[in-house]
Design a protein around this motif. Structure first.
Motif, short mmCIF file in Angstrom:
data_model
loop_
_atom_site.label_atom_id
_atom_site.label_comp_id
_atom_site.label_asym_id
_atom_site.label_seq_id
_atom_site.Cartn_x
_atom_site.Cartn_y
_atom_site.Cartn_z
N GLU A 210 -68.38 -28.12 71.03
CA GLU A 210 -69.01 -29.62 71.61
C GLU A 210 -68.03 -31.04 71.19
N GLY B 159 -63.07 -20.01 76.48
CA GLY B 159 -64.27 -20.48 76.46
C GLY B 159 -65.04 -19.39 75.55
N GLY C 49 -75.20 -29.00 70.34
CA GLY C 49 -75.17 -28.17 71.52
C GLY C 49 -76.25 -28.64 72.06
N ASP D 86 -78.50 -23.74 82.89
CA ASP D 86 -78.84 -23.36 81.54
C ASP D 86 -80.25 -23.13 81.25
N ARG E 245 -73.14 -21.79 85.08
CA ARG E 245 -73.07 -22.83 84.47
C ARG E 245 -70.85 -23.08 83.72
N PHE E 246 -69.75 -22.53 84.14
CA PHE E 246 -68.88 -23.03 83.96
C PHE E 246 -67.99 -22.13 85.74
N THR F 211 -69.80 -29.11 83.36
CA THR F 211 -71.19 -29.32 82.71
C THR F 211 -70.07 -28.80 80.82
N HIS F 212 -69.21 -29.05 80.29
CA HIS F 212 -68.71 -28.89 79.37
C HIS F 212 -67.43 -29.65 79.21
N ARG G 217 -75.74 -31.07 74.51
CA ARG G 217 -75.20 -30.96 75.53
C ARG G 217 -75.95 -30.76 76.89
#
Length: 442
Positions: free
Chosen positions: A345, A288, A37, A54, A392-393, A356-357, A40
């Motif tokens: 991850e 998520g 984590g 973040d 963030r997403f 970002t993910h 990432r």
């Protein structure tokens, strides 16, 4: 020591003195690998050029009694000294390898300000968050203690990088600020969690987790539709659409979940599922969802980034009623909880989302950690998670239950979505919550 050298040393900031002490012979910072984590988050930090994607940004309002800000500053510094995550920076070797560096001393940046009102206090917190963080030099915790317009009003304004802090850590910080007497409990170091996680991943439970999540994400649905194409690298400019729901609706959703032997989280996840199924045009929804990462003994006192983002796959809505969705959500949640320690991850999935993910475009947040009343030196505590203008997403749906109902927001990437699109989605979510409440009352 020469007068010139003494003068130069005296002019150093606390952070600069901490770096100097760490570089002196005999000062040996501990080093180790970051968690998946953390790695990432480190990568995202550089992808977005250090923008506060973040970064935890919280405004803690203290009202109803005067508080000793000097004591609070002392508590913040003591908290940092006690928790190694907050004395951590991240070094990069010539081959690009990232390492955690735990310093013997790395004081937080603590400042004092005066604020005339809530808006000014929030502006101070946002400036703290917007200033780029030096991941290699630190510190990664900044706190401004703000005097208010009256003796019984003050703020603790917190900006800290997620690399060393999460929502649970914030609650531990508030506990320390509220502690009345006696020494603080000895915490478990973050490094112990890192070692335990690595051992767990190599063992049979880790292998079982890898197999479970690979199967759960197989043939996953496509990401949700957007107003504009996704692109890499993403800047992650964002905005939020806020919403509220009355206590009657919140109570009904929680009660309906309880009747199905499920949690309020499952009830609200079922509402989110219904809204996103309509939005995406399919009942097969992959979201998520955050888990605390503190399901092993001793981790409840660990400060650091233990937060884990895992999938929840929602497929069979039955007849489409809220009750059927709650049952399906309950089943998915319970199955996933058996493997909740597996880092999101590391999940081996064909689905890859730019951003970002690698796995998630949409995330659901349910946060009731701060639902109980807390006081600091007799003052009532009210916290606000501030909008930093980032996302963030692609989409984040957050639900915060409280005694007066539910407050929440939909955060969105403004490069992908128009405000009108997300506003319609937020309105549909609240409408479906009302429908679920009505169904529960029949």
């Amino acid at each position: 020591m020469s007068d010139a050298l003494a003068t130069r040393l005296a002019a150093l900031t606390p952070e600069q003195r901490a770096r100097l002490r760490a570089a002196l012979p005999g000062a040996r910072p501990d080093t180790g690998e970051p968690t998946p984590g953390q790695l990432r988050l480190w990568q995202v930090h550089h992808q977005v050029d250090g923008r506060p994607v973040d970064v935890v940004c919280q405004a803690v309002r203290l009202t109803g009694a005067p508080v000793d800000l000097d004591l609070l500053a002392e508590r913040v510094r003591g908290f940092t000294a006690a928790h190694e995550a907050l004395r951590t920076t991240f070094a990069t070797s010539a081959d690009g390898t990232v390492r955690r560096v735990v310093h013997p001393e790395l004081p937080p940046r603590v400042t004092r300000v005066r604020c005339a009102d809530e808006a000014e206090a929030h502006a101070v917190a946002l400036r703290l968050a917007a200033e780029p963080f030096d991941l290699a030099g630190g510190p990664l915790l900044r706190v401004a203690l703000a005097e208010g317009p009256a003796p019984d009003r003050a703020w603790v304004l917190v900006a800290v990088h997620n690399l060393v802090f999460d929502a649970w850590s914030f609650e531990l910080l508030l506990d320390e600020l509220a502690r009345e007497t006696g020494p603080a409990a000895a915490p478990r170091p973050f490094g112990a969690f890192v070692r335990d996680q690595a051992d767990w991943l190599r063992g049979p439970e880790g292998r079982a987790g890898a197999a479970y999540w690979a199967a759960e994400t197989a043939a996953a649905p496509a990401p949700l539709p957007t107003d504009r194409p996704r692109a890499e690298p993403a800047r992650r400019d964002g905005a939020r659409i806020a919403f509220t729901l009355p206590a009657s609706v919140a109570d009904a959703v929680a009660a309906s979940a309880q009747r199905e032997a499920a949690t309020a989280y499952a009830g609200w996840l079922a509402v989110a599922w219904a809204a996103l199924a309509e939005f995406g045009g399919t009942e097969d929804v992959l979201l998520g969802t955050f888990t605390t990462g503190r399901n092993r003994q001793g981790t409840d006192t660990v400060v650091g980034y233990l937060l884990n983002v895992l999938p929840v796959r929602l497929r069979d809505a039955g007849t489409g009623t809220h009750r059927d969705r709650v049952r399906a959500a309950r089943t998915a949640i319970r199955a996933g909880l058996r493997h909740a320690s597996y880092p999101g991850e590391l999940i081996d999935a064909d689905r890859r989302v730019p951003g970002t993910h690698p796995l998630f475009d949409a995330v659901f947040v349910f946060d009731n950690l701060g639902a109980d009343e807390r006081r600091v030196q007799g003052a009532q505590v009210t916290t606000a998670d501030l909008d930093k203008g980032t996302a963030r997403f692609d989409l984040t749906l957050a639900v915060y239950p409280g005694p007066d109902g539910v407050a929440g927001w939909l955060e969105f990437d403004t490069a992908l979505y128009d405000e009108a699109t997300v506003r319609r989605l937020a309105e549909r979510f609240t409408a479906l919550a009302h429908i679920a409440a009505q169904e529960a009352e029949q």
